[in-house]
Design a protein around this motif. Structure first.
Motif, PDB file in Angstrom:
ATOM      1  N   ILE B  33      44.781 -23.922   9.796  1.00 25.60           N
ATOM      2  CA  ILE B  33      44.876 -25.234  10.456  1.00 25.60           C
ATOM      3  C   ILE B  33      44.296 -26.233   9.467  1.00 25.60           C
ATOM      4  N   TYR B  34      45.156 -27.140   9.018  1.00 25.40           N
ATOM      5  CA  TYR B  34      44.757 -28.099   7.995  1.00 25.40           C
ATOM      6  C   TYR B  34      44.618 -29.481   8.602  1.00 25.40           C
ATOM      7  N   GLY B  35      43.625 -30.213   8.144  1.00 23.22           N
ATOM      8  CA  GLY B  35      43.478 -31.587   8.614  1.00 23.22           C
ATOM      9  C   GLY B  35      42.235 -32.198   8.014  1.00 23.22           C
ATOM     10  N   GLU B  36      42.175 -33.528   8.087  1.00 29.14           N
ATOM     11  CA  GLU B  36      40.996 -34.215   7.561  1.00 29.14           C
ATOM     12  C   GLU B  36      39.810 -33.978   8.498  1.00 29.14           C
ATOM     13  N   SER B  37      38.612 -34.324   8.032  1.00 33.57           N
ATOM     14  CA  SER B  37      37.418 -34.220   8.879  1.00 33.57           C
ATOM     15  C   SER B  37      37.623 -35.070  10.122  1.00 33.57           C
ATOM     16  N   GLY B  38      37.276 -34.528  11.272  1.00 33.42           N
ATOM     17  CA  GLY B  38      37.390 -35.287  12.511  1.00 33.42           C
ATOM     18  C   GLY B  38      38.762 -35.192  13.155  1.00 33.42           C
ATOM     19  N   ALA B  39      39.654 -34.348  12.599  1.00 32.52           N
ATOM     20  CA  ALA B  39      41.002 -34.223  13.175  1.00 32.52           C
ATOM     21  C   ALA B  39      40.992 -33.343  14.424  1.00 32.52           C
ATOM     22  N   GLY B  40      39.902 -32.604  14.640  1.00 34.80           N
ATOM     23  CA  GLY B  40      39.806 -31.741  15.829  1.00 34.80           C
ATOM     24  C   GLY B  40      40.000 -30.269  15.531  1.00 34.80           C
ATOM     25  N   LYS B  41      40.034 -29.898  14.250  1.00 35.94           N
ATOM     26  CA  LYS B  41      40.290 -28.491  13.871  1.00 35.94           C
ATOM     27  C   LYS B  41      39.200 -27.557  14.411  1.00 35.94           C
ATOM     28  N   THR B  42      37.944 -27.939  14.151  1.00 37.90           N
ATOM     29  CA  THR B  42      36.847 -27.059  14.554  1.00 37.90           C
ATOM     30  C   THR B  42      36.755 -26.970  16.072  1.00 37.90           C
ATOM     31  N   THR B  43      37.009 -28.088  16.765  1.00 39.80           N
ATOM     32  CA  THR B  43      36.987 -28.043  18.239  1.00 39.80           C
ATOM     33  C   THR B  43      38.046 -27.075  18.744  1.00 39.80           C
ATOM     34  N   LEU B  44      39.213 -27.100  18.103  1.00 44.50           N
ATOM     35  CA  LEU B  44      40.284 -26.176  18.504  1.00 44.50           C
ATOM     36  C   LEU B  44      39.830 -24.725  18.309  1.00 44.50           C
ATOM     37  N   LEU B  45      39.182 -24.466  17.169  1.00 46.46           N
ATOM     38  CA  LEU B  45      38.701 -23.112  16.885  1.00 46.46           C
ATOM     39  C   LEU B  45      37.632 -22.698  17.906  1.00 46.46           C
ATOM     40  N   ARG B  46      36.780 -23.649  18.265  1.00 45.79           N
ATOM     41  CA  ARG B  46      35.713 -23.360  19.235  1.00 45.79           C
ATOM     42  C   ARG B  46      36.290 -23.090  20.630  1.00 45.79           C
ATOM     43  N   MET B  47      37.409 -23.742  20.952  1.00 42.55           N
ATOM     44  CA  MET B  47      38.065 -23.472  22.235  1.00 42.55           C
ATOM     45  C   MET B  47      38.611 -22.046  22.239  1.00 42.55           C
ATOM     46  N   LEU B  48      39.136 -21.636  21.088  1.00 45.94           N
ATOM     47  CA  LEU B  48      39.686 -20.290  20.967  1.00 45.94           C
ATOM     48  C   LEU B  48      38.558 -19.248  21.078  1.00 45.94           C
ATOM     49  N   ALA B  49      37.387 -19.581  20.519  1.00 43.25           N
ATOM     50  CA  ALA B  49      36.254 -18.653  20.559  1.00 43.25           C
ATOM     51  C   ALA B  49      35.573 -18.626  21.924  1.00 43.25           C
ATOM     52  N   GLY B  50      35.811 -19.670  22.736  1.00 45.83           N
ATOM     53  CA  GLY B  50      35.196 -19.714  24.065  1.00 45.83           C
ATOM     54  C   GLY B  50      33.908 -20.517  24.101  1.00 45.83           C
ATOM     55  N   PHE B  51      33.592 -21.241  23.025  1.00 47.96           N
ATOM     56  CA  PHE B  51      32.361 -22.045  23.000  1.00 47.96           C
ATOM     57  C   PHE B  51      32.578 -23.429  23.596  1.00 47.96           C
ATOM     58  N   THR B  52      33.796 -23.940  23.501  1.00 49.80           N
ATOM     59  CA  THR B  52      34.112 -25.254  24.050  1.00 49.80           C
ATOM     60  C   THR B  52      35.226 -25.068  25.069  1.00 49.80           C
ATOM     61  N   LYS B  53      35.028 -25.624  26.262  1.00 49.96           N
ATOM     62  CA  LYS B  53      36.000 -25.402  27.336  1.00 49.96           C
ATOM     63  C   LYS B  53      37.053 -26.507  27.326  1.00 49.96           C
ATOM     64  N   PRO B  54      38.331 -26.151  27.237  1.00 48.46           N
ATOM     65  CA  PRO B  54      39.371 -27.187  27.325  1.00 48.46           C
ATOM     66  C   PRO B  54      39.368 -27.811  28.720  1.00 48.46           C
ATOM     67  N   GLU B  55      39.825 -29.058  28.802  1.00 41.51           N
ATOM     68  CA  GLU B  55      39.916 -29.689  30.129  1.00 41.51           C
ATOM     69  C   GLU B  55      41.075 -29.096  30.910  1.00 41.51           C
ATOM     70  N   SER B  56      42.156 -28.789  30.204  1.00 39.02           N
ATOM     71  CA  SER B  56      43.285 -28.141  30.872  1.00 39.02           C
ATOM     72  C   SER B  56      44.078 -27.342  29.858  1.00 39.02           C
TER      73      SER B  56
END
Lengths: 224, 282
Positions: B33-56
């Motif tokens: 997953i490529y993108g500039e800093s702040g594009a949301g890449k790490t948040t996406l990874l954290r959602m996959l890991a279960g550390f951040t809960k998606p809203e839907s």
């Protein structure tokens, strides 16, 4: 001849209080460090109350609640045959309440200073909250743990107001070293007061000096 | 197959940003997953890991539902069987390298995997060392070893090489790629480094302000990206407009040379018109 019993009692009170507080404070500090609950400010304020409250206030409430005529004291006396007012057990309970911030706050700040990634790295390895807490988080806040234990211990040694209010001065029961100084001064026995005060002063200094010396040598948690 | 369809509004560098991602990752693939800093890449990874809960939305892996907002399903990170290498490695300061691996070993797993992994990542000599005594590259290898000993099916790498120098980065890229192949892993790499992604990944998803804006083979995606971003421009003028069997063309004088360029039908160039050409590195 100087009666050394108050010092034995003081050490016993400090040791019992520190052990009980350690067991009580670990979950409480962890909750305060990590919770997002709206109750957090209220619990944090209650835990910190002994820092600002006069010991006489706590002692007064303790007497009101735990005396045999009080709500909880009456129940304990009648059904469990336990008396907390003017007993050593009562001193421990009061010292636990009064020493709560000294144990909770260093542990809480230690835990809060750890990066969230540490717990997450442990969770992703399949480890539960308990294992993560005892194997990863606590070992990495050793200086905070040491500060908490030593400050609590030293604080109990120096307690006076609460002990006087709810323990009185019963030899071998509630007459701890700080009370012994007070009694000696009241009886105009300045020699004994001088010895008691000197020993208390030296012991307190030694405990705090050891804490700062050890913590000064240890590196605090380094972010890798 | 990993299917991700999630939405979450987060506070970003430029105010609130909605992460709205739909993507699929093939089992056994090495996806970036490529993108500039702040594009949301790490948040996406954290959602996959279960550390951040998606809203839907939903996350399903190999047919198992890890997250589903409609049925309130949210599998704990402990149960997702993921190996993760964090950007800051997240090593445990109180543990030696060997203790890290023993800690990571799942119940019932054969302990010999610890020795094998130490050997594979050339960490045998460092087994008794704590993280503070290790170099950046050694810490990175230990973080990778810890993730591998937990025997994951899915390996998540969050900018794992960003703190290393170029030489160490290249060496570890080869390690990671090799481990991905030999252990039959599905690997998802988050990075803002095109060379790193080209060296390791089969597929790249490009993330811009919370959404996936393109996907494909890394070289193709990055070439296209470079084409959209001129690196320099030169001024010249039109010599003549020509109608050819291939469509309209213009002959241009620029930087002391003449070149012929295809232009869109209906464009109206006259000799002597000024023109600026963008030159890209792709």
């Amino acid at each position: 001849m100087i009666d050394l019993e108050p010092f034995g009692l003081t050490l016993r009170l400090a040791a019992c209080t520190t052990l009980v507080l350690l067991a009580v404070s670990l979950p409480l500090a962890a909750w305060l460090a990590f919770t997002k609950s709206k109750l957090r400010p209220m619990v944090a304020a209650l835990v910190s109350m002994p820092l600002v409250l006069p010991p006489s206030v706590l002692g007064f409430y303790f007497l009101t609640v735990f005396s045999p005529g009080g709500a909880i004291g009456g129940f304990l006396d009648r059904f469990l045959d336990i008396r907390l007012v003017f007993t050593f057990s009562g001193l421990v309970v009061a010292s636990v309440l009064y020493g709560l911030p000294f144990m909770v706050q260093p542990i809480q700040s230690g835990l809060a200073s750890l990066p969230a990634h540490l717990s997450e790295a442990s969770y992703i390895l399949g480890k539960g909250r308990g294992t993560t807490f005892f194997k990863v988080l606590l070992p990495n806040i050793r200086p905070s743990m040491l500060t908490a234990v030593v400050l609590t211990f030293a604080h109990v040694i120096g307690e006076f107001g609460v002990v006087l209010m709810i323990g009185g001065s019963i030899p071998a029961q509630t007459r701890v070293a700080s009370i012994a100084v007070y009694d000696a001064v009241e009886a105009l026995n300045y020699h004994d007061a001088d010895v008691y005060a000197g020993i208390l002063f030296a012991a307190s200094f030694l405990i705090l000096f050891t804490l700062y010396w050890i913590n000064g040598k240890k590196t605090v948690f380094v972010r890798l | 197959m990993i299917r991700i369809d999630v939405r979450k509004t987060v506070a970003g560098n430029e105010g609130l940003m909605t992460i709205n991602v739909g993507m699929e990752v093939a089992t056994g693939s090495f996806t970036a997953i490529y993108g500039e800093s702040g594009a949301g890449k790490t948040t996406l990874l954290r959602m996959l890991a279960g550390f951040t809960k998606p809203e839907s939305g939903t996350i399903s892996v190999g047919g198992a539902t890890w997250f589903d907002s409609t049925s309130n399903t949210d599998l704990r990170p402990q149960l997702r069987r993921i190996g993760m290498v964090f950007q800051d490695y997240a090593l445990f300061p109180n543990m030696t390298a060997m203790e890290h691996l023993h800690y990571a070993l799942p119940k019932g797993a054969r302990p010999s995997i610890i020795g094998e992994t130490l050997k594979e990542l050339k960490l045998q000599e460092l087994a008794g060392q704590k993280p503070y005594a290790l170099s950046g590259g050694q810490r990175q290898r230990l973080a990778l070893a810890r993730a591998l000993v937990s025997q994951p099916k899915l390996l998540l790498l969050d900018e794992p090489l960003s703190a290393l120098d170029a030489e160490m980065r290249e060496r570890l890229q080869a390690y990671i790629k090799n481990i991905h192949n030999t252990r039959n892993l599905t690997t998802i790499l988050v990075s803002h480094n095109q060379a790193e992604i080209s060296a390791m990944a089969d597929t790249v998803h490009m993330m811009v302000r919370g959404t996936i804006s393109g996907r494909g083979k890394p070289d193709a995606v990055f070439a296209q990206l470079r084409g959209n971003a001129p690196s320099t421009s030169v001024a010249g003028y039109v010599l003549e407009l020509m109608q050819t069997p291939m469509g309209p063309q213009i002959r241009v004088a620029v930087a002391g040379a003449e070149i012929v360029i295809n232009v869109a039908e209906g464009t109206n160039y006259a000799p002597g018109d000024p023109i600026t050409l963008a030159i890209t590195s792709g």
